[in-house]
Scaffold this active site. Sequence first.
Site, PDB file in Angstrom:
ATOM      1  N   PHE A  77      67.511  -3.295  74.315  1.00  0.00           N
ATOM      2  CA  PHE A  77      67.619  -3.245  75.826  1.00  0.00           C
ATOM      3  C   PHE A  77      67.450  -1.748  76.488  1.00  0.00           C
ATOM      4  CE2 PHE A  77      70.061  -7.361  74.577  1.00  0.00           C
ATOM      5  CZ  PHE A  77      69.231  -8.256  75.641  1.00  0.00           C
ATOM      6  N   ALA A  79      67.177   1.395  78.333  1.00  0.00           N
ATOM      7  CA  ALA A  79      66.153   2.018  79.156  1.00  0.00           C
ATOM      8  C   ALA A  79      66.582   2.963  80.203  1.00  0.00           C
ATOM      9  CB  ALA A  79      65.000   1.158  79.256  1.00  0.00           C
ATOM     10  N   THR A 120      59.376  -5.800  80.483  1.00  0.00           N
ATOM     11  CA  THR A 120      59.357  -6.225  81.630  1.00  0.00           C
ATOM     12  C   THR A 120      58.050  -6.533  82.266  1.00  0.00           C
ATOM     13  OG1 THR A 120      59.394  -5.497  84.155  1.00  0.00           O
ATOM     14  CG2 THR A 120      58.803  -3.715  82.400  1.00  0.00           C
ATOM     15  N   ASP A 121      57.827  -7.482  83.231  1.00  0.00           N
ATOM     16  CA  ASP A 121      56.533  -8.027  83.848  1.00  0.00           C
ATOM     17  C   ASP A 121      55.740  -6.814  84.558  1.00  0.00           C
ATOM     18  OD1 ASP A 121      58.254  -7.840  85.893  1.00  0.00           O
ATOM     19  OD2 ASP A 121      57.946  -9.869  86.612  1.00  0.00           O
ATOM     20  N   GLU A 122      56.417  -5.746  84.674  1.00  0.00           N
ATOM     21  CA  GLU A 122      55.831  -4.816  85.463  1.00  0.00           C
ATOM     22  C   GLU A 122      54.630  -4.246  84.588  1.00  0.00           C
ATOM     23  OE1 GLU A 122      58.130  -1.956  87.727  1.00  0.00           O
ATOM     24  OE2 GLU A 122      59.764  -3.318  88.009  1.00  0.00           O
ATOM     25  N   TYR A 147      58.007   4.343  85.426  1.00  0.00           N
ATOM     26  CA  TYR A 147      58.884   3.657  84.805  1.00  0.00           C
ATOM     27  C   TYR A 147      58.037   2.319  83.900  1.00  0.00           C
ATOM     28  CZ  TYR A 147      61.489  -0.763  84.057  1.00  0.00           C
ATOM     29  OH  TYR A 147      62.015  -1.845  83.488  1.00  0.00           O
ATOM     30  N   LYS A 202      69.072  -2.279 103.659  1.00  0.00           N
ATOM     31  CA  LYS A 202      67.788  -1.700 103.518  1.00  0.00           C
ATOM     32  C   LYS A 202      66.795  -1.960 103.048  1.00  0.00           C
ATOM     33  CE  LYS A 202      70.622   1.794 105.420  1.00  0.00           C
ATOM     34  NZ  LYS A 202      70.989   1.737 106.730  1.00  0.00           N
TER      35      LYS A 202
HETATM   36  P1  NAD Z   1      70.227  -0.879  83.069  1.00  0.00           P
HETATM   37  O1  NAD Z   1      69.507   0.320  83.742  1.00  0.00           O
HETATM   38  O2  NAD Z   1      71.513  -1.607  83.908  1.00  0.00           O
HETATM   39  O3  NAD Z   1      70.949  -0.643  81.708  1.00  0.00           O
HETATM   40  C1  NAD Z   1      70.306   0.326  80.719  1.00  0.00           C
HETATM   41  C2  NAD Z   1      71.155   0.614  79.692  1.00  0.00           C
HETATM   42  O4  NAD Z   1      70.843   1.624  78.591  1.00  0.00           O
HETATM   43  C3  NAD Z   1      72.502   1.547  80.269  1.00  0.00           C
HETATM   44  O5  NAD Z   1      73.714   1.060  79.694  1.00  0.00           O
HETATM   45  C4  NAD Z   1      72.282   3.038  79.824  1.00  0.00           C
HETATM   46  O6  NAD Z   1      73.536   3.713  79.616  1.00  0.00           O
HETATM   47  C5  NAD Z   1      71.538   2.662  78.385  1.00  0.00           C
HETATM   48  N1  NAD Z   1      70.578   3.824  78.052  1.00  0.00           N
HETATM   49  C6  NAD Z   1      69.736   4.475  78.842  1.00  0.00           C
HETATM   50  N2  NAD Z   1      69.100   5.489  78.082  1.00  0.00           N
HETATM   51  C7  NAD Z   1      69.661   5.374  76.760  1.00  0.00           C
HETATM   52  C8  NAD Z   1      69.543   6.307  75.920  1.00  0.00           C
HETATM   53  N3  NAD Z   1      68.519   7.174  75.659  1.00  0.00           N
HETATM   54  N4  NAD Z   1      70.051   5.831  74.727  1.00  0.00           N
HETATM   55  C9  NAD Z   1      71.126   4.742  74.848  1.00  0.00           C
HETATM   56  N5  NAD Z   1      71.208   4.127  75.748  1.00  0.00           N
HETATM   57  C10 NAD Z   1      70.678   4.414  77.030  1.00  0.00           C
HETATM   58  O7  NAD Z   1      69.083  -1.722  82.907  1.00  0.00           O
HETATM   59  P2  NAD Z   1      68.899  -3.368  82.770  1.00  0.00           P
HETATM   60  O8  NAD Z   1      68.319  -3.805  84.134  1.00  0.00           O
HETATM   61  O9  NAD Z   1      69.968  -4.030  82.126  1.00  0.00           O
HETATM   62  O10 NAD Z   1      67.619  -3.435  81.668  1.00  0.00           O
HETATM   63  C11 NAD Z   1      67.715  -3.484  80.300  1.00  0.00           C
HETATM   64  C12 NAD Z   1      66.298  -3.691  79.720  1.00  0.00           C
HETATM   65  O11 NAD Z   1      65.693  -5.105  80.213  1.00  0.00           O
HETATM   66  C13 NAD Z   1      65.425  -2.802  80.052  1.00  0.00           C
HETATM   67  O12 NAD Z   1      64.611  -2.398  78.725  1.00  0.00           O
HETATM   68  C14 NAD Z   1      64.494  -3.079  81.110  1.00  0.00           C
HETATM   69  O13 NAD Z   1      63.168  -2.368  81.234  1.00  0.00           O
HETATM   70  C15 NAD Z   1      64.111  -4.673  80.841  1.00  0.00           C
HETATM   71  N6  NAD Z   1      64.189  -5.446  82.034  1.00  0.00           N
HETATM   72  C16 NAD Z   1      65.094  -5.513  83.192  1.00  0.00           C
HETATM   73  C17 NAD Z   1      64.829  -6.303  84.109  1.00  0.00           C
HETATM   74  C18 NAD Z   1      65.582  -6.449  85.297  1.00  0.00           C
HETATM   75  O14 NAD Z   1      65.153  -7.052  86.472  1.00  0.00           O
HETATM   76  N7  NAD Z   1      66.962  -5.524  85.328  1.00  0.00           N
HETATM   77  C19 NAD Z   1      63.632  -7.103  84.133  1.00  0.00           C
HETATM   78  C20 NAD Z   1      62.786  -7.404  83.016  1.00  0.00           C
HETATM   79  C21 NAD Z   1      63.125  -6.314  81.901  1.00  0.00           C
HETATM   80  O1  TDX Z   2      67.055  -0.756  98.829  1.00  0.00           O
HETATM   81  C1  TDX Z   2      65.937  -1.516  98.467  1.00  0.00           C
HETATM   82  N1  TDX Z   2      65.251  -2.017  99.464  1.00  0.00           N
HETATM   83  C2  TDX Z   2      64.070  -2.828  98.954  1.00  0.00           C
HETATM   84  O2  TDX Z   2      63.532  -3.283  99.803  1.00  0.00           O
HETATM   85  C3  TDX Z   2      65.697  -1.532  97.234  1.00  0.00           C
HETATM   86  C4  TDX Z   2      66.659  -0.777  96.064  1.00  0.00           C
HETATM   87  C5  TDX Z   2      64.494  -2.259  96.744  1.00  0.00           C
HETATM   88  N2  TDX Z   2      63.525  -2.726  97.612  1.00  0.00           N
HETATM   89  C6  TDX Z   2      62.695  -3.681  97.207  1.00  0.00           C
HETATM   90  C7  TDX Z   2      61.591  -2.765  96.213  1.00  0.00           C
HETATM   91  C8  TDX Z   2      61.159  -4.218  95.321  1.00  0.00           C
HETATM   92  O3  TDX Z   2      60.151  -4.772  96.000  1.00  0.00           O
HETATM   93  O4  TDX Z   2      63.082  -4.662  96.475  1.00  0.00           O
HETATM   94  C9  TDX Z   2      62.280  -5.135  95.299  1.00  0.00           C
HETATM   95  C10 TDX Z   2      63.147  -5.189  94.109  1.00  0.00           C
HETATM   96  O5  TDX Z   2      63.554  -3.578  93.863  1.00  0.00           O
HETATM   97  P1  TDX Z   2      64.274  -3.104  92.562  1.00  0.00           P
HETATM   98  O6  TDX Z   2      65.679  -3.860  92.587  1.00  0.00           O
HETATM   99  O7  TDX Z   2      64.258  -1.567  92.542  1.00  0.00           O
HETATM  100  O8  TDX Z   2      63.253  -3.816  91.303  1.00  0.00           O
HETATM  101  P2  TDX Z   2      62.001  -3.458  90.996  1.00  0.00           P
HETATM  102  O9  TDX Z   2      61.331  -2.206  91.498  1.00  0.00           O
HETATM  103  O10 TDX Z   2      61.337  -4.793  91.413  1.00  0.00           O
HETATM  104  O11 TDX Z   2      61.876  -3.524  89.082  1.00  0.00           O
HETATM  105  C11 TDX Z   2      63.219  -4.455  88.764  1.00  0.00           C
HETATM  106  O12 TDX Z   2      62.652  -5.510  88.157  1.00  0.00           O
HETATM  107  C12 TDX Z   2      61.820  -5.142  86.974  1.00  0.00           C
HETATM  108  C13 TDX Z   2      63.847  -3.735  87.632  1.00  0.00           C
HETATM  109  O13 TDX Z   2      64.661  -2.523  88.286  1.00  0.00           O
HETATM  110  C14 TDX Z   2      63.219  -3.148  86.308  1.00  0.00           C
HETATM  111  O14 TDX Z   2      64.211  -2.445  85.625  1.00  0.00           O
HETATM  112  C15 TDX Z   2      62.778  -4.479  86.095  1.00  0.00           C
HETATM  113  O15 TDX Z   2      61.847  -4.158  84.871  1.00  0.00           O
END
Ligand code: NAD
Ligand code: TDX
Length: 331
Positions: A77, A79, A120-122, A147, A202
């Site tokens: 996970f 990242a 991620t789907d991105e 990213y 915001k």
């Molecule tokens: P997050 O940012 O909350 O957590 C990331 C974790 O990785 C943190 O604990 C951080 O300390 C650790 N980390 C960062 N750099 C590191 C390094 N060099 N070595 C070891 N640990 C390190 O992220 P998240 O939202 O929990 O996402 C987890 C995974 O899921 C990621 O790979 C992300 O791309 C993927 N993902 C996230 C979402 C989402 O909506 N959040 C959706 C799809 C996929």
């Molecule tokens: O303050 C805000 N206002 C706002 O309108 C923020 C922080 C975001 N946004 C918008 C941007 C996006 O359209 O909301 C949407 C969601 O934003 P984020 O939470 O930053 O997510 P997104 O950029 O969609 O990416 C997330 O989903 C895919 C995760 O951060 C990624 O790690 C994951 O891969």
Amino acid sequence: MQILVTGGAGFIGSNFVHSTVRRYPDASVTVLDALTYAGSRSSLSMAGSLVDLVEGDIADAGLVNRLVCDSDVVVHFAAETHNDNSLADPSPFLRTNIIGTYTLLQAVREHGTRYHHVSTDEVYGDLDLDDPSKFSEHTPYNPSSPYSATKAASDMLVRAWVRSFGVRATLSNCSNNYGPYQHIEKFIPRQITNILTGTRPKLYGAGKNVRDWIHVEDHNAAVWRILESGEIGRTYLIGANGELDNLSVVRMILELMDKDPDDFDHVTDRPGHDLRYAIDSSTLRNELGWRPRYNDFRAGLQATIDWYRENPTWWENDKDAVESRYQTQGA
Ligand code: NAD
Ligand code: TDX
């Protein structure tokens, strides 16, 4: 079973650790996490002594090699995950997401360890707002931000290590997660904690951008299905048909927190802001029988709001720093 969870002190990883110790009380879980600004020891306090937390970098080959050698499964996970940060400074994204993944792949290759790659789907770029189609396993990669470009690169490395070196890996690409322990820089927790601290939510631009929301527990249940029954080398898309535009989400948060739904600010839009994400998860549903359980977004959002309200010590020390970073971006 010895499981190594990278990034287990972050949002999705810590929820994964909690559900794993509930589901497999005999499993031995080691978390490798650098505890960057996004990781927190306190996210794992519920798991207590059942989990061994190693503070370290996934790009540290010696450390990674030792930990992988002792593991049966690696779930990756860790990242750098925030698009806005990747626009301000891409360099940690290249190091962690690309070099870090490469380092893990070399270790699982050497030790023959089962590996699951969380993505991620991105990586697929975005869809037009009026386009009825969704991303599938066959959609070409077309990432927009630093990213998503680094996540796409890491996925490609995994596929190459499967084909060239026979690494036993699966991949998953999931849509936007919500739930407890999500860092307050992200959209939903930022708005909830804004309201809790007396600040107006915001919204970037007009708020028409669409995200496909899934509860973090549903994402992690899918990762477990793939670990148990997924085919090596395959990519599975994870999504729960949760498409909503950002404006509707902000209004819903305000309403659920007993505020006027129009009480928010429009702020500077994100450069290159992806318009819409939408996932077709029929392969995962049809072949592995996975189904999301959190089908009521409003109820899941209310539970998430309650979690942030009840756990201020988890987030309040970070709030000022996060908001001052946003202020420099005009967001
Ligand atoms: P997050 O940012 O909350 O957590 C990331 C974790 O990785 C943190 O604990 C951080 O300390 C650790 N980390 C960062 N750099 C590191 C390094 N060099 N070595 C070891 N640990 C390190 O992220 P998240 O939202 O929990 O996402 C987890 C995974 O899921 C990621 O790979 C992300 O791309 C993927 N993902 C996230 C979402 C989402 O909506 N959040 C959706 C799809 C996929
Ligand atoms: O303050 C805000 N206002 C706002 O309108 C923020 C922080 C975001 N946004 C918008 C941007 C996006 O359209 O909301 C949407 C969601 O934003 P984020 O939470 O930053 O997510 P997104 O950029 O969609 O990416 C997330 O989903 C895919 C995760 O951060 C990624 O790690 C994951 O891969």
